[in-house]
Write an enzyme that holds these catalytic residues in place. Sequence first.
Site, PDB file in Angstrom:
ATOM      1  N   LYS A  11       0.841  -1.213   0.124  1.00 36.10           N
ATOM      2  CA  LYS A  11       0.253   0.011   0.006  1.00 36.10           C
ATOM      3  C   LYS A  11       0.986   1.274  -0.015  1.00 36.10           C
ATOM      4  O   LYS A  11       1.089   1.972   0.891  1.00 36.10           O
ATOM      5  CB  LYS A  11      -0.761  -0.061   1.375  1.00 36.10           C
ATOM      6  CG  LYS A  11      -1.885  -1.116   1.077  1.00 36.10           C
ATOM      7  CD  LYS A  11      -2.686  -1.265   2.426  1.00 36.10           C
ATOM      8  CE  LYS A  11      -4.016  -2.510   2.405  1.00 36.10           C
ATOM      9  NZ  LYS A  11      -4.741  -2.577   3.539  1.00 36.10           N
ATOM     10  N   LYS A  60      -4.467 -14.345  -1.652  1.00 40.80           N
ATOM     11  CA  LYS A  60      -5.207 -13.740  -0.797  1.00 40.80           C
ATOM     12  C   LYS A  60      -6.917 -13.831  -0.903  1.00 40.80           C
ATOM     13  O   LYS A  60      -7.314 -14.914  -1.708  1.00 40.80           O
ATOM     14  CB  LYS A  60      -5.181 -11.999  -1.115  1.00 40.80           C
ATOM     15  CG  LYS A  60      -3.512 -11.720  -0.849  1.00 40.80           C
ATOM     16  CD  LYS A  60      -3.416 -10.227  -0.746  1.00 40.80           C
ATOM     17  CE  LYS A  60      -3.842  -9.442   0.520  1.00 40.80           C
ATOM     18  NZ  LYS A  60      -3.546  -8.316   0.591  1.00 40.80           N
TER      19      LYS A  60
END
Length: 328
Positions: free
Chosen positions: A153, A185
């Site tokens: 991020k 994920k």
Amino acid sequence: MNKAERYRTTKDYAQIRWDNRLEQELGALVDLSLWEDSAGGRDCTSEVIVPEGACGRAALILRSPGVLAGLRAVPVILAKIDPGLSFESRHQDGDEIVSPGAIAWIEGPVRQIFLGERIILNILGRLSGIATLTKKFVQAVTGTGVRIFDTRKTTPGWRRLEKYAVRCGGGWNHRLGLFDGILFKDNHLAFLTELHPGVPRGKLAAQAIHKAREYRRNQPQPANDRDANDLLVEIEIESLADLEEVLLAGPDIILLDNMAPEELRKAVALRDRINPAVELEASGGITLETVREVALTGVERISIGALTHSAQALDFSLEWVPMSKASA
């Protein structure tokens, strides 16, 4: 048993260091910054009042305590602007400064100093803010043995720089990019669930891990910065119901997403019983107020997106040094 089939003794992704690759990416960022700030080198204000060829000196001032990151970027920026600019500092990246004041000086053509001012302050402020926040998280888990990791991020184009800043603050780098590890994920598992209706999610997760290890064995050629045989296999789970089957499949790391401390403790106990070689990573909404409680559950790793996406820039300024003081 070959290298790809053994559990890694050190389950680390490649750690960012200051190197030629990072400087190349910084150079591209500086080029873009110069273009957006001066259309390639024009400062109308300086052209009005600063005689061409005038030289002087300015001080870089840190206005609030924090951890420095990005000092190594300053000479790269100055070299892009004008080789006649010089840089002097008594500090280095990673230094924790408790008393605000001058940390470095820039000397040379005045127009060029003003041209680089905002670019330097933006980069120093951003990176030092990340290093400072990271240091706070690292200090919060002192004595637990837990390591603090960043995430992807990051600001587009700034990833290596921001991950470098995390290292300056004492944190660790999670994977640099999609090429740097195998990480299943929730969306990957949601896709597999749709592809194989009726198959339990835990079973699908275990199958994915086995396929990843086979992929790792069969990809001997270099994969960017790493050999494919060294790619870590990590998987994210959101429920303890899937944990046992995933542990039996033997990934390198299991990411425990948005789990309460009590759930994390149960996950650690199950891991210790079934497969102690697997490292556990907690993530999801962890703050400075909660990070120590999470660390005390027994997990080895905590990943925190806020290190890079929510760090407040450290306050820097560039202040002119009067000619009388500069020559004193």
